[in-house]
Design an enzyme around this catalytic site. Structure first.
Site, PDB file in Angstrom:
ATOM      1  N   GLU A 183       9.860   2.062  10.613  1.00  0.00           N
ATOM      2  CA  GLU A 183      10.899   3.054  10.346  1.00  0.00           C
ATOM      3  C   GLU A 183      10.210   4.403  10.460  1.00  0.00           C
ATOM      4  OE1 GLU A 183      12.853   5.696   9.184  1.00  0.00           O
ATOM      5  OE2 GLU A 183      13.025   4.939   7.131  1.00  0.00           O
ATOM      6  N   GLY A 186      -4.545   5.672   3.598  1.00  0.00           N
ATOM      7  CA  GLY A 186      -3.959   5.049   4.782  1.00  0.00           C
ATOM      8  C   GLY A 186      -4.983   4.461   5.744  1.00  0.00           C
ATOM      9  N   PRO A 187      -5.922   5.297   6.221  1.00  0.00           N
ATOM     10  CA  PRO A 187      -6.861   4.779   7.222  1.00  0.00           C
ATOM     11  C   PRO A 187      -7.814   3.718   6.679  1.00  0.00           C
ATOM     12  CG  PRO A 187      -6.778   7.186   7.232  1.00  0.00           C
ATOM     13  CD  PRO A 187      -6.045   6.741   6.010  1.00  0.00           C
ATOM     14  N   CYS A 199      13.939  11.332   6.417  1.00  0.00           N
ATOM     15  CA  CYS A 199      13.819  10.957   7.832  1.00  0.00           C
ATOM     16  C   CYS A 199      15.177  10.994   8.532  1.00  0.00           C
ATOM     17  CB  CYS A 199      13.179   9.589   7.972  1.00  0.00           C
ATOM     18  SG  CYS A 199      13.862   8.373   6.867  1.00  0.00           S
ATOM     19  N   GLU A 203      10.211  16.383  14.704  1.00  0.00           N
ATOM     20  CA  GLU A 203      10.546  16.233  13.288  1.00  0.00           C
ATOM     21  C   GLU A 203       9.706  17.217  12.480  1.00  0.00           C
ATOM     22  OE1 GLU A 203       9.434  12.585  10.990  1.00  0.00           O
ATOM     23  OE2 GLU A 203      11.566  12.546  10.551  1.00  0.00           O
ATOM     24  N   LYS A 248       0.889  -1.176   0.000  1.00  0.00           N
ATOM     25  CA  LYS A 248       0.000   0.000   0.000  1.00  0.00           C
ATOM     26  C   LYS A 248       0.919   1.215   0.000  1.00  0.00           C
ATOM     27  CE  LYS A 248      -1.694   3.117   1.976  1.00  0.00           C
ATOM     28  NZ  LYS A 248      -1.538   4.550   1.553  1.00  0.00           N
TER      29      LYS A 248
HETATM   30  P1  NAP Z   1       1.868   8.809   7.373  1.00  0.00           P
HETATM   31  O1  NAP Z   1       0.437   9.203   7.440  1.00  0.00           O
HETATM   32  O2  NAP Z   1       2.458   8.073   8.504  1.00  0.00           O
HETATM   33  O3  NAP Z   1       2.020   7.971   6.006  1.00  0.00           O
HETATM   34  C1  NAP Z   1       2.841   6.851   5.802  1.00  0.00           C
HETATM   35  C2  NAP Z   1       2.043   5.735   5.154  1.00  0.00           C
HETATM   36  O4  NAP Z   1       1.083   5.214   6.090  1.00  0.00           O
HETATM   37  C3  NAP Z   1       1.209   6.167   3.948  1.00  0.00           C
HETATM   38  O5  NAP Z   1       1.143   5.122   3.006  1.00  0.00           O
HETATM   39  C4  NAP Z   1      -0.139   6.405   4.590  1.00  0.00           C
HETATM   40  O6  NAP Z   1      -1.209   6.432   3.679  1.00  0.00           O
HETATM   41  C5  NAP Z   1      -0.218   5.259   5.547  1.00  0.00           C
HETATM   42  N1  NAP Z   1      -1.210   5.416   6.619  1.00  0.00           N
HETATM   43  C6  NAP Z   1      -1.758   6.563   7.109  1.00  0.00           C
HETATM   44  N2  NAP Z   1      -2.634   6.281   8.092  1.00  0.00           N
HETATM   45  C7  NAP Z   1      -2.646   4.933   8.234  1.00  0.00           C
HETATM   46  C8  NAP Z   1      -3.359   4.029   9.084  1.00  0.00           C
HETATM   47  N3  NAP Z   1      -4.231   4.461   9.996  1.00  0.00           N
HETATM   48  N4  NAP Z   1      -3.127   2.699   8.964  1.00  0.00           N
HETATM   49  C9  NAP Z   1      -2.253   2.245   8.053  1.00  0.00           C
HETATM   50  N5  NAP Z   1      -1.556   3.048   7.217  1.00  0.00           N
HETATM   51  C10 NAP Z   1      -1.756   4.372   7.312  1.00  0.00           C
HETATM   52  O7  NAP Z   1       2.768  10.064   7.112  1.00  0.00           O
HETATM   53  P2  NAP Z   1       2.341  11.432   6.370  1.00  0.00           P
HETATM   54  O8  NAP Z   1       1.014  11.914   6.877  1.00  0.00           O
HETATM   55  O9  NAP Z   1       2.448  11.205   4.934  1.00  0.00           O
HETATM   56  O10 NAP Z   1       3.497  12.420   6.856  1.00  0.00           O
HETATM   57  C11 NAP Z   1       3.382  13.030   8.140  1.00  0.00           C
HETATM   58  C12 NAP Z   1       4.707  13.092   8.851  1.00  0.00           C
HETATM   59  O11 NAP Z   1       5.271  11.793   8.957  1.00  0.00           O
HETATM   60  C13 NAP Z   1       5.782  13.895   8.158  1.00  0.00           C
HETATM   61  O12 NAP Z   1       5.679  15.252   8.384  1.00  0.00           O
HETATM   62  C14 NAP Z   1       7.045  13.300   8.741  1.00  0.00           C
HETATM   63  O13 NAP Z   1       7.312  13.888   9.985  1.00  0.00           O
HETATM   64  C15 NAP Z   1       6.686  11.853   8.930  1.00  0.00           C
HETATM   65  N6  NAP Z   1       7.198  11.009   7.825  1.00  0.00           N
HETATM   66  C16 NAP Z   1       8.279  10.233   8.044  1.00  0.00           C
HETATM   67  C17 NAP Z   1       8.784   9.471   7.015  1.00  0.00           C
HETATM   68  C18 NAP Z   1       9.971   8.593   7.220  1.00  0.00           C
HETATM   69  O14 NAP Z   1      10.657   8.294   6.254  1.00  0.00           O
HETATM   70  N7  NAP Z   1      10.222   8.114   8.417  1.00  0.00           N
HETATM   71  C19 NAP Z   1       8.204   9.503   5.751  1.00  0.00           C
HETATM   72  C20 NAP Z   1       7.078  10.310   5.557  1.00  0.00           C
HETATM   73  C21 NAP Z   1       6.586  11.041   6.598  1.00  0.00           C
HETATM   74  P3  NAP Z   1      -1.633   7.875   3.051  1.00  0.00           P
HETATM   75  O15 NAP Z   1      -0.580   8.182   2.080  1.00  0.00           O
HETATM   76  O16 NAP Z   1      -2.939   7.641   2.429  1.00  0.00           O
HETATM   77  O17 NAP Z   1      -1.673   8.852   4.200  1.00  0.00           O
END
Ligand code: NAP
Ligand code: MG
Length: 466
Positions: A245, A203-204, A279, A373, A170
């Protein structure tokens, strides 16, 4: 951009169960460039079934044969390198040079590394009177973010396949097109039906359904700490393997004996690359109080060079831009001193989610901009008094993903690095190594990706006694 109006399940492109869709937006001009299906729980279930059906055959395929499939996959990705780079430029906003070198180049290198590792890894070892078998864990649910969209996919999917696992992916809703390109490469490489399955979606909805699916044996997630916690809790409840991660707030520690100008310039480049959406970025620069003013001047000058759309692209979406601007405003409120950039829209950004390359001086370790972050082009310069003070500040966040140490003498830098609570440390600008284990101490995550350690994540051990 080409967009498939379908999901890749069981070796074919098929329509999603529902009619939901996701519009993909180019963050540089805010135009819609494609539409992909928003898969739901029914689609995830179909994909997990396909992966389960394919698992016994793939797990029993000799490792050398799996390796040959991965070499074919690497070749198919390499044949699409230009298309991959153009797609990442379009859906993430990465400048073309970065897109070619990193967003296309790194996944090809990582896939090649697993074609070799699958062929050479010791899937059996002898310990005393036991033979230990290293067996694939089963069906892997991979949930990936948008920041290095194809790298994050290959860093999970390819070692899982090398281990003999099958996968349901996904990908992030912001960057599904490069995920579809990856599925095309899998198809063209002739991998058996069902070993890799793609469900684009939210995601959700799709992500959550995948994490909760009882047919998934291991969930590997990269993204925010908030979602990572939930996924860890779901996996804990089901007693299934999980790899997380998550975020980082890595320290770039410049010791007094270091080449200050080089350390500051490389440090600023590290933060501004990919518009700060990395990250492992060294978002805190720690400088000795005697060199602090000089470092601030150097950093401000270096950051200003990134204030062009050719050097630094936009952020991935409007929400991330607002989040980053919010942190810049917060830094000012907390009393940090802006020496480059700021929260205003850059003059070159008529449209697009651009943020100025920003540097804060007079940052103290407890400020939010030194603890949380930000995930944008924002660097915080923090002063330290002596080496112990530098260690305390460097280790003083909930994170521990990466970092850097600079010193005149390599041994001095290594001695300092040993005191850091973090998964990676670059010594005097050491290059990124796609074979070295990557992952976090503390709340930066659980598990390791890349190289032989990344492969081991997808293996169980079984001991036979003789
Ligand atoms: P995120 O919501 O954690 O997204 C990461 C992945 O998880 C996406 O595929 C997302 O889908 C999915 N996801 C979201 N909610 C979920 C749920 N309830 N159950 C299962 N999967 C779910 O991150 P983001 O909103 O894109 O970014 C927010 C913050 O996360 C950033 O500002 C940054 O601080 C951090 N981040 C960290 C990394 C890293 O490499 N560690 C990468 C990206 C972001 P959707 O795309 O549909 O939301
Ligand atoms: Mg999200």
């Amino acid at each position: 951009m080409k967009a498939h109006d379908a999901l890749f399940i069981g070796g074919t492109w098929r329509a999603a169960a529902g009619s939901g869709s996701i519009e993909v937006v180019n963050p540089a001009d805010e135009q819609v460039i494609g539409t992909v299906p928003a898969g739901d729980a029914q689609d995830v279930d179909a994909a997990v079934r396909a992966a389960r059906d394919a698992f016994p055959g793939w797990a029993a395929t000799p490792p050398a044969e799996r390796a040959a499939h991965l070499a074919a996959l690497r070749d198919q990705l390499a044949a699409r390198a230009d298309e991959i780079a153009e797609t990442v430029t379009a859906e993430l906003g990465a400048p073309p040079v970065l897109a070619q070198k990193v967003h296309a180049g790194l996944p090809i290198a990582v896939t090649g590394s697993y074609a070799e590792l699958a062929a050479t890894y010791a899937f059996e070892e002898r310990i005393g009177n036991s033979t230990v078998l290293h067996e694939p864990v089963g069906v892997v649910g991979a949930i990936t973010p948008w920041n290095y969209p194809l790298h994050q996919i290959t860093a999970k999917v390819v070692p899982a396949l090398a281990a003999g696992c099958t996968v349901v992916l996904k990908p992030a809703e912001d960057t599904p097109l490069v995920a579809q390109l990856f599925a095309e490469a899998v198809e063209a490489a002739g991998l058996p039906a069902g070993v890799f399955n793609l469900v684009t979606g939210l995601g959700p909805v799709a992500g959550q359904a995948l994490a909760e699916h009882p047919g998934v044996d291991l969930v590997s997630f990269t993204g925010s700490t908030a979602v990572g916690r939930r996924i860890g809790a779901i996996a804990g409840g089901a007693v299934k393997r999980v790899a997380l991660e998550l975020g980082g707030k890595s320290a770039n520690v410049i010791l007094p004996s270091a080449d200050l100008a080089k350390a500051v310039n490389v440090g600023v480049a590290n933060v501004m690359t990919n518009s700060g959406q990395t990250c492992s970025a060294w978002t805190r620069m720690l400088v000795h109080t005697d060199q602090y003013d000089e470092a601030v001047a150097l950093a401000a000058e270096a950051a200003a060079k990134y204030a062009t759309p050719e050097r630094m692209g936009p952020l991935v979406n409007g929400g991330q831009r607002e989040r980053v601007r919010g942190y810049i405003a917060r830094g000012v409120e907390e009393g940090a001193r802006l020496v480059a950039g700021g929260a205003q829209t850059p003059e070159y950004a008529g449209t697009g989610y651009y943020v100025r390359p920003t540097v804060f001086a007079d940052v103290t370790p407890e400020m939010a901009i030194a603890q949380e972050e930000i995930f944008g082009p924002v660097l915080s310069l923090i002063r330290y008094r002596d080496v112990d003070d530098a260690v305390r500040i460097a280790n003083g966040t909930v994170y521990g993903l990466a970092g850097a140490v600079w010193a005149g003498d390599e041994a001095e830098a290594v001695a300092f690095a040993r005191r850091l609570e973090t998964g990676q440390v670059d010594i005097n600008g050491g290059r990124f190594n796609p074979l070295a284990p990557f992952g976090g101490y503390k709340q930066s995550g659980i598990g390791r990706e890349l190289g032989v350690h990344g492969l081991a994540e997808y293996l169980h051990t079984k001991s036979l006694q003789f």
